[in-house]
Design an enzyme around this catalytic site. Sequence first.
Site, mmCIF file in Angstrom:
data_model
loop_
_atom_site.group_PDB
_atom_site.id
_atom_site.type_symbol
_atom_site.label_atom_id
_atom_site.label_comp_id
_atom_site.label_asym_id
_atom_site.label_seq_id
_atom_site.Cartn_x
_atom_site.Cartn_y
_atom_site.Cartn_z
ATOM 1 N N ASP A 1 6.303 0.405 -15.499
ATOM 2 C CA ASP A 1 6.678 1.727 -14.974
ATOM 3 C C ASP A 1 6.935 2.677 -16.137
ATOM 4 O O ASP A 1 7.264 2.241 -17.246
ATOM 5 C CB ASP A 1 7.983 1.626 -14.167
ATOM 6 N N ARG B 1 -1.670 3.633 -13.598
ATOM 7 C CA ARG B 1 -1.163 4.171 -12.317
ATOM 8 C C ARG B 1 -0.738 5.604 -12.610
ATOM 9 O O ARG B 1 0.090 5.838 -13.500
ATOM 10 C CB ARG B 1 0.053 3.374 -11.836
HETATM 11 P P1 FDA Z 1 5.358 15.032 -3.481
HETATM 12 O O1 FDA Z 1 6.712 14.942 -4.086
HETATM 13 O O2 FDA Z 1 4.598 16.274 -3.622
HETATM 14 O O3 FDA Z 1 5.467 14.637 -1.958
HETATM 15 C C1 FDA Z 1 4.355 14.673 -1.089
HETATM 16 C C2 FDA Z 1 4.810 14.191 0.278
HETATM 17 O O4 FDA Z 1 5.183 12.818 0.191
HETATM 18 C C3 FDA Z 1 6.065 14.876 0.803
HETATM 19 O O5 FDA Z 1 5.751 16.056 1.468
HETATM 20 C C4 FDA Z 1 6.622 13.802 1.726
HETATM 21 O O6 FDA Z 1 5.904 13.775 2.935
HETATM 22 C C5 FDA Z 1 6.329 12.536 0.982
HETATM 23 N N1 FDA Z 1 7.422 12.103 0.083
HETATM 24 C C6 FDA Z 1 7.426 12.148 -1.265
HETATM 25 N N2 FDA Z 1 8.564 11.616 -1.757
HETATM 26 C C7 FDA Z 1 9.286 11.227 -0.709
HETATM 27 C C8 FDA Z 1 10.543 10.602 -0.577
HETATM 28 N N3 FDA Z 1 11.317 10.266 -1.595
HETATM 29 N N4 FDA Z 1 10.990 10.349 0.683
HETATM 30 C C9 FDA Z 1 10.254 10.661 1.761
HETATM 31 N N5 FDA Z 1 9.041 11.261 1.695
HETATM 32 C C10 FDA Z 1 8.562 11.532 0.470
HETATM 33 N N6 FDA Z 1 7.713 7.985 -11.071
HETATM 34 C C11 FDA Z 1 7.943 7.832 -12.389
HETATM 35 O O7 FDA Z 1 8.436 8.759 -13.029
HETATM 36 N N7 FDA Z 1 7.631 6.654 -13.004
HETATM 37 C C12 FDA Z 1 7.050 5.613 -12.343
HETATM 38 O O8 FDA Z 1 6.784 4.567 -12.949
HETATM 39 C C13 FDA Z 1 6.788 5.779 -10.965
HETATM 40 N N8 FDA Z 1 6.215 4.784 -10.232
HETATM 41 C C14 FDA Z 1 5.822 5.038 -8.927
HETATM 42 C C15 FDA Z 1 5.126 4.065 -8.215
HETATM 43 C C16 FDA Z 1 4.662 4.347 -6.944
HETATM 44 C C17 FDA Z 1 3.869 3.303 -6.210
HETATM 45 C C18 FDA Z 1 4.910 5.618 -6.355
HETATM 46 C C19 FDA Z 1 4.381 5.970 -5.015
HETATM 47 C C20 FDA Z 1 5.645 6.549 -7.038
HETATM 48 C C21 FDA Z 1 6.124 6.274 -8.317
HETATM 49 N N9 FDA Z 1 6.889 7.205 -9.012
HETATM 50 C C22 FDA Z 1 7.140 6.997 -10.354
HETATM 51 C C23 FDA Z 1 7.482 8.357 -8.307
HETATM 52 C C24 FDA Z 1 6.621 9.606 -8.392
HETATM 53 O O9 FDA Z 1 6.605 10.084 -9.703
HETATM 54 C C25 FDA Z 1 7.123 10.709 -7.453
HETATM 55 O O10 FDA Z 1 8.432 11.047 -7.810
HETATM 56 C C26 FDA Z 1 7.098 10.364 -5.978
HETATM 57 O O11 FDA Z 1 6.000 9.560 -5.661
HETATM 58 C C27 FDA Z 1 6.997 11.632 -5.113
HETATM 59 O O12 FDA Z 1 5.835 12.346 -5.416
HETATM 60 P P2 FDA Z 1 4.529 12.426 -4.493
HETATM 61 O O13 FDA Z 1 3.366 12.220 -5.386
HETATM 62 O O14 FDA Z 1 4.624 11.469 -3.380
HETATM 63 O O15 FDA Z 1 4.396 13.906 -4.057
#
Ligand code: FDA
Length: 318
Positions: A135, A185
Site C-alpha cells: 500500500d 494499483r
Molecule cells: P471518490 O472519492 O471520487 O468516490 C467516488 C464514489 O465512490 C463516491 O461518490 C461514493 O459513491 C464512493 N465512495 C468512495 N469512498 C467511499 C467511502 N469511504 N464510503 C462510501 N462510499 C465511498 N489510498 C491510499 O492513499 N493508499 C492506498 O494504498 C490505497 N489503497 C486502496 C486500495 C483499494 C482497493 C481502494 C479501493 C482504495 C485504496 N485507497 C488507497 C483509497 C483511495 O485512495 C481513495 O481514498 C478511496 O478509494 C476513495 O476514492 P474513489 O476513487 O473511490 O473516488
Amino acid sequence: MTAGKLYRRIVVAVASQPSVERFTVHSAAMRGVVGRFVAGDSLAAALTVARFLHGRGMRVTLDNLGENTTSAAAATLAVDEAIAALEQLRQHGYEANVSVKLTQLGLDLGEHIVTENVQRLLARARSLDGFVRIDMEGSSYTGRTIEVFSDLRSAYENVGIVLQAYLYRTAADVEQLVAQQARIRLCKGAYKEAPHISFRRKRDTDRNYVRLMEYLLRKGNFPAFATHDAAIIDHACGFAKEHDIRPDQFEFQMLYGVRRDLQESLVSKGYGVRIYVPYGKEWYPYLTRRLAERPANALFIVRHALGEERTSEAARYT
Ligand code: FDA
C-alpha cells in the site's frame, strides 16, 4: 475552502483527539459502524468474508490493519500475521493475496529492517504462489516505499505497489515503474497532503487518474484500478474495448463495504473485481480515512446510533 475540504478537515481534527479515539475504540455502539468497513478483529472473520466474496465471483486481498510500528518485535509479528493470512487463504483454496503497509513492517525503524521483513514475506508468498501488494501511505513515505519496492522487484515477481493520482510526482513514478514491469494499483489517494505536492481540486485528481489509467491500460503489467468512481470505471471499460485490451489484462479493486452494487455489476459483465478486506484490532486510522472521504459515512454513524442500520457489511452478504 470547499464544503468537502472543510468536512474532511473537521473529521481528521476530531478523530485525532485522544479522547475521541478512546471512546470510539471502546464503545460498543461503534462496533456496528466498524463492521461496515472492517471484516472483524481476526483472520477467521476475514476468511468468512473472503468466502462470501468468492461465492459471488470476486477476488480478495486481505489487510491485517496496522501502521507505524514502533518496535522490531511488532514488525516481525506483522510479517508472521501476513504469512498466516497467505497460508490460510491458500488452505481454503483461494488465491493467497495480502496488502501490507511498509510502516507496519518497520519502515520507521530503518530500511534494512523493513527490507528483510518484506523479503521474508515475499519468499513465503512465492512458495504459496501468492502475491503481496505494498500500500502507499502519506507522502513522507512515498520515495522510500518506491525504493524498497524497486530493490525487491528485481528478485521477486510476486510484489506490487500502489500509486496515488493526487500527487504531482505520480506521472513520473508510473513511467519509471512501468519500465520495471511493476504491477501497479492506481488509487486517488487518502492522506492529507500539502498543496505544493498534490492537486487541490478533486476534478484535477480525477483527470490525472484517467490519464494515468489510460497509460497503465496500454503499457502496464496487469494494472489494478482501485476506485469506486462509476464514471472512471465506465471510461476504463470503454477505453479497454476501444484498444482491444481484454478484461483479463487488468482488474478493478474496491474496498470492503463500499459500492457493493458496482462490485456485483462489474462481475456480472465479466470484469475481474478484487475486494480489499481489512481486519484486525488496529482499525482506527483506517476508519478515520473512510469517514473523512465521504460525508454520507458520518450520516451512516448517526443512522446506526438511531438503530436504523444493520450491524455489519458481512450481514449483507448472507
Ligand atoms: P471518490 O472519492 O471520487 O468516490 C467516488 C464514489 O465512490 C463516491 O461518490 C461514493 O459513491 C464512493 N465512495 C468512495 N469512498 C467511499 C467511502 N469511504 N464510503 C462510501 N462510499 C465511498 N489510498 C491510499 O492513499 N493508499 C492506498 O494504498 C490505497 N489503497 C486502496 C486500495 C483499494 C482497493 C481502494 C479501493 C482504495 C485504496 N485507497 C488507497 C483509497 C483511495 O485512495 C481513495 O481514498 C478511496 O478509494 C476513495 O476514492 P474513489 O476513487 O473511490 O473516488
